[in-house]
Design a protein around this motif. Structure first.
Motif, short mmCIF file in Angstrom:
data_model
loop_
_atom_site.label_atom_id
_atom_site.label_comp_id
_atom_site.label_asym_id
_atom_site.label_seq_id
_atom_site.Cartn_x
_atom_site.Cartn_y
_atom_site.Cartn_z
N GLY A 69 -8.94 0.04 -28.00
CA GLY A 69 -7.55 0.20 -27.60
C GLY A 69 -6.89 -1.17 -27.68
O GLY A 69 -7.44 -2.15 -27.18
N ALA A 70 -5.74 -1.25 -28.34
CA ALA A 70 -5.09 -2.55 -28.53
C ALA A 70 -3.58 -2.39 -28.37
O ALA A 70 -3.05 -1.30 -28.57
CB ALA A 70 -5.41 -3.10 -29.92
N ASP A 75 -1.36 -0.57 -37.24
CA ASP A 75 -1.40 0.29 -38.40
C ASP A 75 -2.79 0.89 -38.45
O ASP A 75 -3.71 0.30 -39.00
CB ASP A 75 -1.09 -0.53 -39.67
CG ASP A 75 -1.15 0.33 -40.93
OD1 ASP A 75 -1.54 1.51 -40.84
OD2 ASP A 75 -0.80 -0.19 -42.00
N THR A 76 -2.94 2.06 -37.82
CA THR A 76 -4.28 2.64 -37.71
C THR A 76 -4.80 3.13 -39.06
O THR A 76 -6.00 3.25 -39.25
CB THR A 76 -4.31 3.79 -36.69
OG1 THR A 76 -3.30 4.74 -37.03
CG2 THR A 76 -4.06 3.27 -35.29
N ARG A 77 -3.90 3.41 -40.01
CA ARG A 77 -4.37 3.83 -41.34
C ARG A 77 -5.21 2.73 -41.97
O ARG A 77 -6.18 2.97 -42.65
CB ARG A 77 -3.18 4.14 -42.26
CG ARG A 77 -2.70 5.57 -42.18
CD ARG A 77 -1.47 5.75 -43.04
NE ARG A 77 -0.46 4.72 -42.74
CZ ARG A 77 0.82 4.82 -43.06
NH1 ARG A 77 1.25 5.89 -43.71
NH2 ARG A 77 1.67 3.87 -42.77
N LYS A 108 -13.18 3.00 -34.33
CA LYS A 108 -11.86 3.63 -34.30
C LYS A 108 -10.89 2.73 -33.53
O LYS A 108 -11.28 2.08 -32.55
CB LYS A 108 -11.94 4.98 -33.59
CG LYS A 108 -12.63 6.04 -34.43
CD LYS A 108 -12.68 7.32 -33.66
CE LYS A 108 -13.00 8.50 -34.57
NZ LYS A 108 -13.21 9.71 -33.76
N LEU A 109 -9.64 2.73 -33.96
CA LEU A 109 -8.61 1.90 -33.33
C LEU A 109 -7.38 2.75 -33.02
O LEU A 109 -6.90 3.49 -33.89
CB LEU A 109 -8.21 0.77 -34.30
CG LEU A 109 -6.97 -0.05 -33.96
CD1 LEU A 109 -7.19 -0.92 -32.72
CD2 LEU A 109 -6.57 -0.94 -35.15
N GLU A 110 -6.89 2.69 -31.79
CA GLU A 110 -5.60 3.31 -31.44
C GLU A 110 -4.88 2.38 -30.48
O GLU A 110 -5.49 1.52 -29.86
CB GLU A 110 -5.80 4.68 -30.75
CG GLU A 110 -6.40 5.77 -31.62
CD GLU A 110 -5.52 6.24 -32.78
OE1 GLU A 110 -4.29 5.98 -32.78
OE2 GLU A 110 -6.07 6.87 -33.70
N ASN A 111 -3.56 2.59 -30.33
CA ASN A 111 -2.88 1.74 -29.37
C ASN A 111 -3.32 2.10 -27.95
O ASN A 111 -3.81 3.21 -27.69
CB ASN A 111 -1.37 1.69 -29.61
CG ASN A 111 -0.61 2.83 -28.99
OD1 ASN A 111 -0.76 3.12 -27.81
ND2 ASN A 111 0.20 3.49 -29.79
N SER A 156 1.32 6.04 -38.57
CA SER A 156 0.63 4.76 -38.52
C SER A 156 0.04 4.46 -37.15
O SER A 156 -0.41 3.34 -36.88
CB SER A 156 1.60 3.64 -38.92
OG SER A 156 2.74 3.67 -38.08
N GLY A 157 0.06 5.47 -36.25
CA GLY A 157 -0.54 5.27 -34.93
C GLY A 157 0.44 4.73 -33.89
O GLY A 157 0.02 4.31 -32.82
N ASN A 158 1.72 4.77 -34.21
CA ASN A 158 2.70 4.19 -33.29
C ASN A 158 3.58 5.21 -32.57
O ASN A 158 4.56 4.83 -31.92
CB ASN A 158 3.57 3.18 -34.03
CG ASN A 158 2.76 1.95 -34.43
OD1 ASN A 158 2.20 1.28 -33.57
ND2 ASN A 158 2.64 1.69 -35.72
N ALA A 159 3.23 6.50 -32.67
CA ALA A 159 4.01 7.51 -31.94
C ALA A 159 3.94 7.20 -30.45
O ALA A 159 2.96 6.63 -29.96
CB ALA A 159 3.45 8.90 -32.21
N GLY A 160 4.98 7.56 -29.73
CA GLY A 160 4.97 7.37 -28.28
C GLY A 160 5.52 6.04 -27.81
O GLY A 160 5.37 5.70 -26.65
#
Ligand code: ADP
Ligand code: ZN
Length: 303
Positions: A69-70, A75-77, A108-111, A156-160
């Protein structure tokens, strides 16, 4: 089976081994050192992971993977951190690629808000929900969206990134360049700034809430306004997404009942759909190690 969780924060990076039941078996923390390159930080993180694994006695084949978690944006893609405001040296840093050179696990990487959302679904306040929004009100404001039994992460993992909803265009200019963003008016940072301006000396957000609770009229007005701002953002989310529940975490949520009552009241008045008016607004269940458990959830949960 076990997961390795890595929670990268602006000041420290927590690293742990988490069981499939969510127990933190081993953990360690290293400073997120702004004086070294992210390559050096990756060396330190990998070294810490390998030490923890060694000390735990867990066999490599019993580790299902690494979750990170970062702080966004990322850009998770491409497994990259793109331009985090608190980690300026990490711009466009290929985090997954670099860590993979040291660690023989899938990564795996997500915000961090997305990871915390999955943790609330896994073990927290939204275990039984198929549709909910998690909001963290802390230094800034962020959210994770879980709908139809899945995380909504976006392209790109930036929803929310709801902290930049414009709530009051008459307010000052946010770091993003717009006026009156949600986090500019209602984050912990914003509460401290506004209360300090009002009182003419520096106060923390916690002190502002305490003053308001003790009946100090001008501070109470300020805090009531903050509750209204939080309510406005929640109504926007409810009207957009029709969740079954909104879960609120982060430092400011520690204020507890007065905040939840005021926001529930605002939502009851203004959310449009019939279920929206009753949408429960509840505190996050995970406090201690929430970041680590969120990172591990990326491995243990399918999303
Ligand atoms: P981070 O942003 O690093 O994840 P936190 O979630 O603890 O950290 O949020 C920090 C913000 O929350 C600060 O602005 C702090 O003043 C505020 N905060 C922390 N605890 C409380 C509290 N008990 N009451 C009100 N505000 C708080
Ligand atoms: Zn903004």
């Amino acid at each position: 089976k076990y997961a390795i969780g890595i929670d990268i924060g602006g000041t420290k990076t927590a690293i742990g081994i988490i069981s499939a039941d969510g127990d933190v078996i081993q953990k360690s923390s290293i400073p997120t050192d702004p004086t070294v390159t992210p390559y050096v930080m990756v060396d330190r993180i990998a070294e810490t992971v390998l030490t923890l694994v060694h000390n735990s006695g867990i066999a490599g084949q019993d580790i299902d993977g690494v979750g990170i978690g970062a702080p966004g944006p990322l850009d998770t893609r491409n497994g990259q951190i793109t331009c985090p405001p608190n980690l300026p040296g990490w711009r466009d840093f290929p985090l997954i690629h670099e860590l993979k050179r040291h660690l023989p696990y899938s990564i795996k990487l997500e915000n961090d808000a997305t990871a915390a959302t999955l943790a609330e679904k896994w073990l927290g306040a939204a275990k039984d929900e198929q549709h909910f929004v998690f909001i963290t009100i802390s230094t800034g404001i962020g959210a994770g969206i879980y709908m139809h039994g899945k995380l909504i992460t976006g392209a790109s993992g930036n929803a929310g990134d709801v902290g930049h909803f414009v709530i009051d265009p008459a307010a000052g200019v946010c770091v993003c360049g717009q006026r009156g963003c949600w986090e500019y008016v209602a984050s912990g940072t914003a509460i401290a700034r506004q209360a300090s301006e009002l009182l003419g000396h520096s106060v923390t957000s916690k002190e502002a809430f305490e003053l308001a609770a003790s009946g100090h009229p001008a501070t109470k007005e300020l805090i009531d306004n903050v509750y209204r701002y939080i309510g406005i953002g929640c109504v926007t989310l409810i009207n957009t997404l029709d969740p079954e529940k909104i879960v609120i975490g982060g430092g400011v949520s520690q204020v507890g009942e007065p905040l939840f009552e005021a926001v529930q009241d605002y939502v009851g008045k203004y959310a449009l759909n019939p279920s929206g008016r009753k949408t429960p607004i509840v505190p996050a269940a995970l406090q201690q190690d929430a970041g680590l458990i969120g990172a591990a959830a990326l491995v243990h949960m399918s999303y």
